[in-house]
Design an enzyme around this catalytic site. Structure first.
Site, mmCIF file in Angstrom:
data_model
loop_
_atom_site.group_PDB
_atom_site.id
_atom_site.type_symbol
_atom_site.label_atom_id
_atom_site.label_comp_id
_atom_site.label_asym_id
_atom_site.label_seq_id
_atom_site.Cartn_x
_atom_site.Cartn_y
_atom_site.Cartn_z
ATOM 1 N N GLU A 16 42.602 40.108 47.739
ATOM 2 C CA GLU A 16 43.634 41.221 47.496
ATOM 3 C C GLU A 16 44.501 41.647 48.746
ATOM 4 O O GLU A 16 44.672 42.930 48.685
ATOM 5 C CB GLU A 16 43.147 42.430 46.607
ATOM 6 C CG GLU A 16 42.438 42.018 45.292
ATOM 7 C CD GLU A 16 41.711 43.041 44.360
ATOM 8 O OE1 GLU A 16 41.889 42.788 43.188
ATOM 9 O OE2 GLU A 16 41.481 43.947 45.046
ATOM 10 N N ASP A 20 35.835 41.582 37.094
ATOM 11 C CA ASP A 20 36.012 42.915 37.828
ATOM 12 C C ASP A 20 35.732 44.176 37.196
ATOM 13 O O ASP A 20 36.721 44.881 36.609
ATOM 14 C CB ASP A 20 37.561 43.157 38.184
ATOM 15 C CG ASP A 20 37.762 44.176 39.193
ATOM 16 O OD1 ASP A 20 36.901 44.745 39.666
ATOM 17 O OD2 ASP A 20 39.100 44.575 39.265
ATOM 18 N N GLU A 78 36.080 52.691 36.455
ATOM 19 C CA GLU A 78 37.562 52.363 36.509
ATOM 20 C C GLU A 78 37.864 51.496 35.282
ATOM 21 O O GLU A 78 39.127 52.065 34.919
ATOM 22 C CB GLU A 78 37.447 51.261 37.745
ATOM 23 C CG GLU A 78 38.827 50.537 37.685
ATOM 24 C CD GLU A 78 38.984 49.609 38.899
ATOM 25 O OE1 GLU A 78 37.952 49.249 39.515
ATOM 26 O OE2 GLU A 78 39.872 49.021 38.951
#
Lengths: 629, 629
Positions: free
Chosen positions: B263, B338, B366
Site C-alpha cells: 500500500e 483485510d 475498522e
C-alpha cells in the site's frame, strides 16, 4: 402455432398451481385402493365410511374392524396392528382416521397397539352463522349452511357439507351447532328445520349430531304466544311441541345452545325468572328425546350491571348452582372476559360444582388477528387446561372459523386451529407442539427442516400476538366493533362502559391496569383460595397477567429489575420483532417447501400482520407514553 | 435558601452520575487495605506493583509471592490458595491480577490451586498511532502517546500511560508497538526516541516492552543515506548505529514491526531485493540486543500485482520461507484479505513452516462498525483458533482500539474487545462466552440476570454484524476509505481494483460471489489439502463463506432448500432484527443495572447501529435485487 401452444402450456401450469388452494385441509391421502377391510359386524353407514376410507387410502394389505360390547361406552377405540376395535360404530370410524393419520405421519410400518378414549363426550363446533349467510366473527367468507335471497332460503351445497363432515370426523368432532348464538326466531320455523334435517342426514354417518342455537323468546317473536316467560304454561307447551316436531325430523337431534339475557338477547330475566327457570323449562321439553341444553354463562350488564364485568358470570350463576336439570350444561368461555389473547381462566370453573360444565373456546380469531394473522391457538388452550382439569368438564365447544372461502378458514394456518381444536378435544394432554407438527406434515410436507422451522414459528405465534396486542395482562383495547386494530383511547359515552378500552386499561399519570385485587373489585376472590392468593398479591401475580389484576405504578419494579413502563415498551417491541422474524423465515426460507399459491397467500398475510403489529405498538406506546409522562 | 440547597443537591447528583464515564475499565476493585503481602525474594519494581495491588485491593489476610527457578521460563504462575509462585517477576504480577480477578468474579473465598502458562510468549498491542496524534482506524479520539503542535512534540500524559500499563498488565499483555505501521521516518529521530524511552520507563515495571513500527526507507528519507537498499552497506551500518542508539536509551527495547512494499510503503522490493533481504538486514542490526523483527505479510499490488489479492501473501512469502533469520517473525492478519467481519483463515498459516508466525488480529473495529456498533469480537478470534493451532504461533498482536476518549475505546462495549484480546492471548482455549461474562461482572455488575442477558447479546453480536454487512461470505462492499457503510456499486477507475466493492462481489445477472475455486483464481489451492478440498467444492464449502470462494447462481439451492437470493435476503433481514432485539433489551430491560451515563451512551450507539444495519440491508438488497432480476 408455437405461441398458441406456449400459451396453452402456461395456462395449464397456472391451473395446476391454482389448484392448490388449501381446500383439501389436512386430508391429503393418495388413493392406493389396496387394503382389504374385514368388518366382523353389520356394516352401518358409519362403518361403511370407515371401510371405504381404508380401502381407498390405507397402504396395507388388510384391516379388520370389530365391535366389542365389553369396551367402555364411548367413542374410543383400540388399534392393535391393523385391527381396530371399538364399542361403537363411531369408534371404528375414528380408529380408521387414526390409522390413516399414523400412515401419513410415519414412513415405517409401525405396529401400534394402544387404546384411546376421548376426554370429553361432547366435542362440538359452534357456528355463529346467521340465516342470511353472514357469520358473526367470521373471517373466511359466508356460511356454508345458510343463505337467503329475498327472504327465500338458498340451498346449501351438500358436497361441501359432506367434506365438512369428513374433516370433522377425521379429528373426532361429534357435534355442531348450526347457527349463531344471537339466534333468529326463524331458526325454529318449518322451512329452516327442514334444512337442518337435510344437514343432519349428511352429518349423521360421520357421527356428528346437529344442535341449534335458539332465541329464548322464539314463541313470542313468532306470535305463537303472548309471552316467553318460562313459567308460563303456554310457553312450555310451545317448546314441548317444537321439540316433538324437531325430533320427528331429526331423531338424534342434539339439543339447544342458549345465549340468554346477554348483550341484548332475550331471556328468562325479562320475565323476572332466573337462568335456571329458563334452562329447566327447555331441558324438560328435550328430556324425553335425550336432548341437552347448553346454557351460556357469558352474561354481563343484566342483573349485575355495574359490577366488574369479569365477575358477573359467577355472581349470576353461582347462586343457581344445584337448581339445574341434569340435562343442562353450563357453557363458559375459557376466560372471564371475552376471548382475549390471554386471560386467566374463568372462575366459573372453580365455583360451579353441581352443574356440568363445558368450556367454550374460540377457534375463529376474533381478537387474535382474525384471518389475517398467523396465530396458532393450541398453546393458549393448553394453558387453559393447565388451570382447569379436563376431567372436571363434560364437554368442549369451539367457535368455528369456517366459511365459504376455498380454504375454509381464510388463513391457511387458521386451519391448524380447527385441527388442533379437534385433537385437543379428544385428548387435551396432546402437546400443542406435537399437534402443530402432525398438522404441518399432513397439510404441507414431512420435510424435517420445514416441520421444525414452521412448528417453531407456530409455537411462538400466540405469545407474539399477546406481546403486540396485550402485553402483561392489558386487555380489550381493541377498536370498537371489529376487534382488530388498537384503540387505547376508545371511549363512547353512549356505549356500555364495558365496551370501552379506557375502562379496561385505566391508564392515568399514576399507573395502568385494572385493580381486581382485594383492594379493588375483588374479582380475585372468585378463584379457588390458592389462585386467589396468587393473583391478589402483586408480588406473586404472574407478570403476564399483572395488569389484568392490578393497577400498577409506571415505575413499578418488575422481577427482572426493569420498570413497568420499560417492560411494556419491551413487550410491544419484542412482539413486532417476533412477527418480523416469522415473516423473514416464511418469505425467504420456506418457499420451496410449499406450493406457490399457499406460500404467497400466507406471505401476503404475514406482511399485513407485520404492519398491523407495528400499528399496535406505535399507537399504544404513543398513547400510554403520553399518559405516563 | 431552600431553593439554593436543592439546586446544589441536584448539581452534586449530576456530578456523581457523570463521573461514571467508563474510564476505570474492568478495574473496579474497592480499596480494602487489609492483606499482608509477603515477598520471599528481592522486591523488584514489578513485584512491588504486585505487592501494592494486593495490599490495597485483596480482601484476605495474607498473600505470599514467591519466585521459583524450577518453573518453566515464561510468564506463567501457580496459585495455591493465597500463595503465588512464578519463575519471573512478571509471573507474580500476573498472578496478583488473577487473584484480584478471581475475587471479583466469585463471592466465596475459593481455595484455588492451579498453574497457568501463556499460550504465546509475545502478546502485543499494535497502535496505528501517527505522530501528529491521529490514529489510523482509530475511533476513540486521538493518540494517548503522540501529539504535535507546529512540528513540536506535545508531551504525553504519564498518568494515563501508567493506567494503560496497568490495564494491559491485568490481562497479560506484554508488549506494545507505539506507532502506526504506515510509519513516519521521524519516529527514529532522537526527539521521538527520547519520548519512547519515557514511555518504556513507565511500562517496564508492568512487564510491557515497547516496540516501534519503522519506515523501511528511514535512513534515506532522513537524508542520512542515498538509498535504503538493504544490501547496501551504508544502509546496514545506519541501522546498526540506530539500534545501538535505541538500546542505549531502552535496553529492553522489543524490536521493529515492518510494513514493507505494501500500500505504497517503501520496502526492499524498491531496490530489487526480497522481503527476506530486508528483514534479515534489520534482524542482524537488532540481533546483538535480542531484538526481533515482526515482518508483516499484508502485501498486495506489488510483485504479484493483478493476482487475486487474497493469494498474494502466500505467493510472495512462501518462496522465501527458510531464508529468514531466526529473530524474524512473520506477522499475518487472521484472514487473507483485510479484517472483514468473517474471513477464512489466512493460508499463510498452512504454508509458512520454517519461519515463526504471529497472527495479527484487529481489536479496533475498522470493518465492524468501528466505535458505533456493539460487536464483541472474541467469538471471531475463537473461530480463527479453531482453524489455526495456537501452538503453531509464536505470538499474537492486536491492533488497538485505544484513544484519548475518556472511556478509552469510544464504545463502552469495545473495552470488552481489548479485554478479550488479552485474555485469549494468554489462553486461546478460554471460551469467548466466559470472557464476556467475566468482563461484564468486573465492568458493570455481577447481577445474574444482567450477565446472562448481556453476555447473550454480546455473543450474538458478531454474527449479527456478519449478517447485515457480509452475509454468506460477501466481502469488502464497504464505502471507500472510511469502511463503515455499504457501497455495493463502488467502483473508481483511478483506484486499485482491489479497493473496489464490485471487484469482490462480482454480482451480475447470472450470480454473485468471487470464484476462488480451482475453476477460478484457485486461491483454495493455498490451503492444506483437506481444507482446499472442502472450500473448492461448492457442495461442501461452508455456506457462511460460500460467496468468498464461489461465484454462485442466484437460484443456487442452499442446504435448507432456499435459493441463494432468498438466503441473502433472509440474512440481511435477520441481521437487522438481531440488532433491533439487542436494542430493545438494552433500552427497556438493562437500564437499572447500569449507571445512567454508560447506559445512555450505549443506548444511543445501539440506536445508531440499528439505523446503520437497516442502511446496509436496504442499500445492498436494492443493489443486488436490481442485479439479479
Amino acid at each position: 402455432m408455437r405461441r398458441l401452444l406456449l400459451s396453452l402450456f402456461i395456462t395449464a401450469l397456472a391451473l395446476t398451481a391454482a389448484a392448490e388452494d388449501g381446500h383439501q385441509l389436512w386430508l391429503r391421502y393418495q388413493p392406493v385402493n389396496k387394503a382389504k377391510v374385514t368388518v366382523t359386524d353389520k356394516v352401518s353407514p358409519t362403518i361403511a365410511i370407515a371401510k371405504r376410507e381404508l380401502e381407498t387410502y390405507y397402504d396395507g394389505e388388510s384391516v379388520t374392524l370389530k365391535l366389542d360390547a365389553s369396551m367402555p361406552d364411548d367413542d374410543g377405540f383400540t388399534i392393535d396392528g391393523t385391527t381396530i376395535t371399538a364399542r361403537r360404530d363411531a369408534g371404528l370410524l375414528y380408529g380408521a382416521y387414526e390409522l390413516l393419520r399414523n400412515q401419513q405421519l410415519s414412513a415405517d410400518d409401525a405396529n401400534y397397539t394402544y387404546t384411546t378414549h376421548p376426554a370429553f363426550s361432547l366435542r362440538l363446533l359452534n357456528h355463529w352463522d346467521n340465516l342470511d349467510g353472514s357469520i358473526e366473527r367470521g373471517y373466511a367468507g359466508e356460511s356454508i349452511f345458510w343463505k337467503e335471497d329475498n327472504a327465500q332460503i338458498i340451498p346449501f351445497n351438500p358436497l361441501l357439507i359432506e367434506e365438512y363432515a369428513r374433516a370433522n370426523a377425521s379429528i373426532g368432532i361429534n357435534g355442531t351447532v348450526l347457527n349463531n348464538v344471537n339466534a333468529s326466531p326463524k331458526m325454529l320455523t318449518k322451512p329452516y328445520l327442514k334444512e337442518v334435517k337435510k344437514i343432519a342426514d349428511i352429518l349423521r354417518p360421520y357421527n356428528i349430531k346437529v344442535y341449534l342455537s335458539i332465541n329464548f323468546a322464539t314463541p313470542m317473536a313468532l306470535g305463537d304466544t303472548k309471552t316467553a316467560d318460562p313459567l308460563d304454561k303456554s310457553v312450555a307447551r310451545w317448546w314441548q311441541k317444537k321439540a316433538k316436531e324437531i325430533y320427528k325430523l331429526i331423531p338424534d337431534f342434539g339439543g339447544f345452545l342458549v345465549k340468554a339475557n346477554s348483550e341484548g338477547q332475550p331471556g328468562p330475566g325479562d320475565f323476572g325468572r332466573t337462568h335456571a327457570d329458563g334452562a329447566n323449562m327447555l331441558a324438560d321439553a328435550l328430556k324425553p328425546y335425550k336432548g341437552i341444553i347448553m346454557w351460556r354463562c357469558f352474561v354481563y350488564g343484566a342483573n349485575h350491571k355495574g359490577e366488574d364485568r369479569v365477575k358477573q358470570a359467577v355472581s349470576e350463576f353461582k347462586p343457581l348452582d344445584g337448581q339445574f336439570r341434569d340435562n343442562v350444561i353450563l357453557q363458559t368461555k375459557n376466560g372471564p372476559l371475552d376471548f382475549q389473547p390471554r386471560e386467566p381462566y374463568s372462575p366459573i370453573f372453580d365455583q360451579i360444582k353441581k352443574t356440568p360444565n363445558m368450556v367454550e373456546l374460540q377457534i375463529t380469531q376474533e381478537y387474535l388477528g382474525q384471518s389475517r394473522h398467523l396465530v396458532y391457538l393450541a398453546p393458549m388452550w393448553e394453558e387453559f387446561f393447565s388451570f382447569v382439569e379436563p376431567s372436571s368438564l363434560k364437554g368442549i365447544a369451539g367457535v368455528a372459523n369456517i366459511g365459504l372461502d376455498r380454504n375454509w378458514c381464510g388463513h391457511h394456518f387458521s386451519q391448524a386451529n380447527w385441527y388442533a381444536f379437534g385433537r385437543q378435544a379428544w385428548d387435551p394432554a396432546l402437546l400443542s407442539e406435537s399437534i402443530a407438527k402432525e398438522w404441518l406434515i399432513q397439510t404441507f410436507t414431512n420435510d424435517a427442516q420445514f416441520v421444525k422451522t414452521v412448528s417453531k414459528m407456530m409455537m411462538e405465534s400466540r405469545e407474539a400476538c399477546v406481546k403486540y396486542m396485550m402485553p402483561l395482562g392489558l386487555h380489550h383495547i381493541f377498536k370498537f366493533d371489529h376487534h382488530y386494530g388498537p384503540e387505547p383511547d376508545g371511549f363512547i359515552a353512549s356505549y356500555p362502559l364495558e365496551w370501552c378500552p379506557v375502562y379496561y386499561h385505566k391508564a392515568d399519570k399514576n399507573g395502568i391496569g385494572f385493580d381486581r385485587s382485594s383492594k379493588g373489585t375483588d374479582a380475585v376472590s372468585q378463584y379457588r383460595p390458592e389462585m386467589a392468593r396468587l393473583y391478589d398479591n402483586i408480588e406473586t401475580c404472574p407478570e403476564d397477567l399483572l395488569l389484568w389484576f392490578h393497577h400498577v405504578p409506571w415505575d413499578h419494579k418488575m422481577k427482572d429489575g426493569s420498570t413497568l413502563w420499560e417492560s411494556i415498551q419491551a413487550e410491544y417491541n419484542a412482539g413486532v420483532l417476533a412477527v418480523e422474524a416469522m415473516q423473514i423465515v416464511w418469505r425467504y426460507k420456506m418457499r420451496h417447501f410449499v406450493d406457490e399459491q399457499r406460500w404467497r397467500e400466507v406471505d401476503e398475510r404475514l406482511q399485513h400482520q407485520v404492519e398491523n403489529a407495528r400499528e399496535w405498538r406505535d399507537v399504544c406506546l404513543k398513547y400510554f407514553g403520553d399518559m405516563q409522562k
